[in-house]
Motif scaffolding. Structure first.
Motif, short mmCIF file in Angstrom:
data_model
loop_
_atom_site.label_atom_id
_atom_site.label_comp_id
_atom_site.label_asym_id
_atom_site.label_seq_id
_atom_site.Cartn_x
_atom_site.Cartn_y
_atom_site.Cartn_z
N ASP A 3 0.83 -1.20 0.00
CA ASP A 3 0.00 0.00 0.00
C ASP A 3 0.86 1.24 0.00
OD1 ASP A 3 -2.21 -1.51 -0.04
OD2 ASP A 3 -2.60 -1.40 2.12
N ALA A 4 0.37 2.32 -0.65
CA ALA A 4 1.05 3.60 -0.61
C ALA A 4 0.97 4.16 0.81
CB ALA A 4 0.43 4.56 -1.61
N ILE A 5 2.00 4.85 1.21
CA ILE A 5 2.05 5.41 2.56
C ILE A 5 1.18 6.66 2.61
CG2 ILE A 5 3.54 6.42 4.31
CD1 ILE A 5 5.81 4.76 3.19
N PRO A 6 0.18 6.69 3.51
CA PRO A 6 -0.68 7.87 3.58
C PRO A 6 0.06 9.06 4.18
CG PRO A 6 -1.21 6.34 5.33
CD PRO A 6 -0.18 5.65 4.47
N THR A 7 -0.38 10.25 3.82
CA THR A 7 0.22 11.45 4.38
C THR A 7 -0.50 11.83 5.68
OG1 THR A 7 -1.27 12.89 3.14
CG2 THR A 7 0.77 12.22 2.05
N TYR A 8 0.15 12.71 6.43
CA TYR A 8 -0.46 13.17 7.67
C TYR A 8 -1.77 13.91 7.37
CZ TYR A 8 -1.36 16.05 11.76
OH TYR A 8 -1.97 16.66 12.82
N GLU A 9 -1.77 14.69 6.27
CA GLU A 9 -2.97 15.45 5.94
C GLU A 9 -4.16 14.52 5.66
OE1 GLU A 9 0.00 16.00 4.79
OE2 GLU A 9 0.46 17.95 5.67
N GLU A 10 -3.91 13.40 4.97
CA GLU A 10 -5.00 12.46 4.68
C GLU A 10 -5.56 11.86 5.97
OE1 GLU A 10 -3.84 10.67 0.31
OE2 GLU A 10 -2.83 9.87 2.07
N VAL A 11 -4.66 11.47 6.88
CA VAL A 11 -5.11 10.86 8.13
C VAL A 11 -5.83 11.89 8.99
CG1 VAL A 11 -4.33 9.76 10.26
CG2 VAL A 11 -3.31 9.11 8.07
N ALA A 12 -5.29 13.11 9.06
CA ALA A 12 -5.90 14.16 9.88
C ALA A 12 -7.29 14.52 9.36
CB ALA A 12 -4.99 15.39 9.91
N GLU A 13 -7.43 14.60 8.03
CA GLU A 13 -8.74 14.93 7.46
C GLU A 13 -9.76 13.84 7.76
OE1 GLU A 13 -10.74 15.87 3.07
OE2 GLU A 13 -8.57 15.64 3.30
N ALA A 14 -9.33 12.58 7.65
CA ALA A 14 -10.25 11.47 7.94
C ALA A 14 -10.63 11.45 9.42
CB ALA A 14 -9.60 10.14 7.54
N ALA A 15 -9.67 11.69 10.31
CA ALA A 15 -9.96 11.68 11.73
C ALA A 15 -10.91 12.82 12.11
CB ALA A 15 -8.66 11.79 12.52
N ALA A 16 -10.68 14.00 11.53
CA ALA A 16 -11.57 15.14 11.82
C ALA A 16 -12.98 14.87 11.32
CB ALA A 16 -10.99 16.40 11.16
N THR A 26 -10.87 5.47 15.05
CA THR A 26 -10.04 4.26 15.17
C THR A 26 -9.20 4.09 13.92
OG1 THR A 26 -11.72 2.83 14.19
CG2 THR A 26 -11.82 3.17 16.58
N ILE A 27 -8.22 3.18 14.02
CA ILE A 27 -7.33 2.94 12.87
C ILE A 27 -8.12 2.42 11.68
CG2 ILE A 27 -5.36 1.59 12.05
CD1 ILE A 27 -4.26 1.63 14.87
N ASP A 28 -8.99 1.42 11.93
CA ASP A 28 -9.75 0.83 10.82
C ASP A 28 -10.68 1.86 10.18
OD1 ASP A 28 -8.55 -1.60 11.03
OD2 ASP A 28 -10.11 -2.49 12.30
N ALA A 29 -11.33 2.70 11.02
CA ALA A 29 -12.24 3.70 10.48
C ALA A 29 -11.48 4.72 9.61
CB ALA A 29 -12.98 4.40 11.61
N VAL A 30 -10.31 5.15 10.08
CA VAL A 30 -9.51 6.10 9.31
C VAL A 30 -9.02 5.45 8.02
CG1 VAL A 30 -7.36 7.42 9.29
CG2 VAL A 30 -8.82 7.43 11.33
N ARG A 31 -8.56 4.18 8.12
CA ARG A 31 -8.04 3.48 6.93
C ARG A 31 -9.12 3.29 5.88
NH1 ARG A 31 -4.95 -2.41 7.00
NH2 ARG A 31 -4.06 -2.27 4.91
N GLU A 32 -10.35 3.06 6.33
CA GLU A 32 -11.45 2.87 5.38
C GLU A 32 -11.70 4.15 4.59
OE1 GLU A 32 -16.15 1.47 5.33
OE2 GLU A 32 -14.97 1.43 7.19
N ILE A 33 -11.57 5.31 5.25
CA ILE A 33 -11.79 6.58 4.56
C ILE A 33 -10.60 6.91 3.65
CG2 ILE A 33 -12.05 9.06 4.89
CD1 ILE A 33 -13.58 8.47 7.46
N VAL A 34 -9.37 6.72 4.17
CA VAL A 34 -8.18 7.04 3.38
C VAL A 34 -8.08 6.11 2.16
CG1 VAL A 34 -5.66 7.12 3.42
CG2 VAL A 34 -6.97 8.01 5.36
N GLY A 35 -8.37 4.81 2.37
CA GLY A 35 -8.38 3.86 1.26
C GLY A 35 -7.07 3.17 1.01
N HIS A 36 -6.01 3.47 1.76
CA HIS A 36 -4.74 2.78 1.56
C HIS A 36 -3.87 3.02 2.79
CE1 HIS A 36 -4.01 6.92 0.16
NE2 HIS A 36 -2.77 6.73 0.63
N GLY A 37 -2.73 2.35 2.82
CA GLY A 37 -1.80 2.53 3.92
C GLY A 37 -1.91 1.42 4.95
#
Length: 233
Positions: A3-16, A26-37
């Motif tokens: 998987d491509a490494i997600p950026t901080y901005e992608e993770v922060a946007e998903a968490a917000a 949660t990790i799984d919830a954030v990963r589902e929104i980001v779609g990779h990593g």
């Protein structure tokens, strides 16, 4: 492919987004929104986001008002509880993230074992098809040589039989070499499953050729018998 490494901005946007919608971050919830990593990469950015968005609360000042000296014991207990509340919450979140990361690792290990089992099964099938293909080639070669002998035995041309047999063997060997080379290239390009299908198709064609040769051989023998009968009369 990893998987491509997600950026901080992608993770922060998903968490917000999860927090605004009132859902657990949660990790799984954030990963589902980001779609990779990977879970580890998301956890690293998620921890940084939590530190920035939810800083550790500072403990209340430790100064004791003189007028509250009689309530010193109760105040100290409340102060200790309030000072440790933020640390306990952060510790619980860290434990939950670690448990989630461990579960993700177990799922990855299970999927890898399943893929290895499927690969082993396909390899065994390919090896079996290779054995059957070699046997079919040998039988077909023998049948072709036998047919040539029957055809040329009418006129007693043994030398032509030997030449024809050698030619047939060279042709079959060249065909086998071309087939093996083509098979190796196809297995590298399209994988073991496509190669297995090619094996099965070629084996079917060889079997059909063998049946045709047997029929022609039977017909040729009948003609030879008829010819011998006419010569005897």
């Amino acid at each position: 492919m990893p998987d491509a490494i997600p950026t901080y901005e992608e993770v922060a946007e998903a968490a917000a987004r999860l927090r605004e919608e009132g859902n657990p971050v949660t990790i799984d919830a954030v990963r589902e929104i980001v779609g990779h990593g990977s879970a580890a990469a998301i956890l690293r950015h998620l921890a940084e986001w939590r530190d920035a968005e939810q800083p550790m609360p500072e403990p209340p000042p430790a100064a004791i008002p003189p007028e509250l000296a009689t309530a010193l014991t109760d105040w100290a207990r409340r102060h200790a509880e309030e000072a440790g509340a933020g640390a306990r919450d952060a510790l619980e979140r860290a434990r939950a993230d670690i448990d989630e990361l461990l579960r993700s690792g177990d799922e990855i290990e299970y999927e890898r074992n399943q893929a290895q089992a499927i690969n082993a099964e396909q390899t065994a099938q390919i090896e079996q098809l290779q054995v059957e293909l070699r046997d079919a080639r040998r039988v077909a070669t023998e049948a072709l040589v036998s047919k040539a002998k029957d055809q040329l035995a009418i006129d007693g041309k043994e030398r032509q039989i030997n030449d024809l047999r050698q030619q047939l063997e060279r042709n079959v060997a060249a065909s086998a070499a071309d087939s093996d080379a083509r098979l190796a290239a196809e297995m590298e390009l399209v994988g073991a499953v496509t190669a297995r299908d090619e094996f099965a198709s070629e084996l079917k064609q060889l079997r059909q050729q063998l049946e045709t040769i047997k029929a022609e051989r039977t017909s040729l023998r009948a003609e030879m018998d008829a010819l011998r009968g006419r010569r005897q009369t």
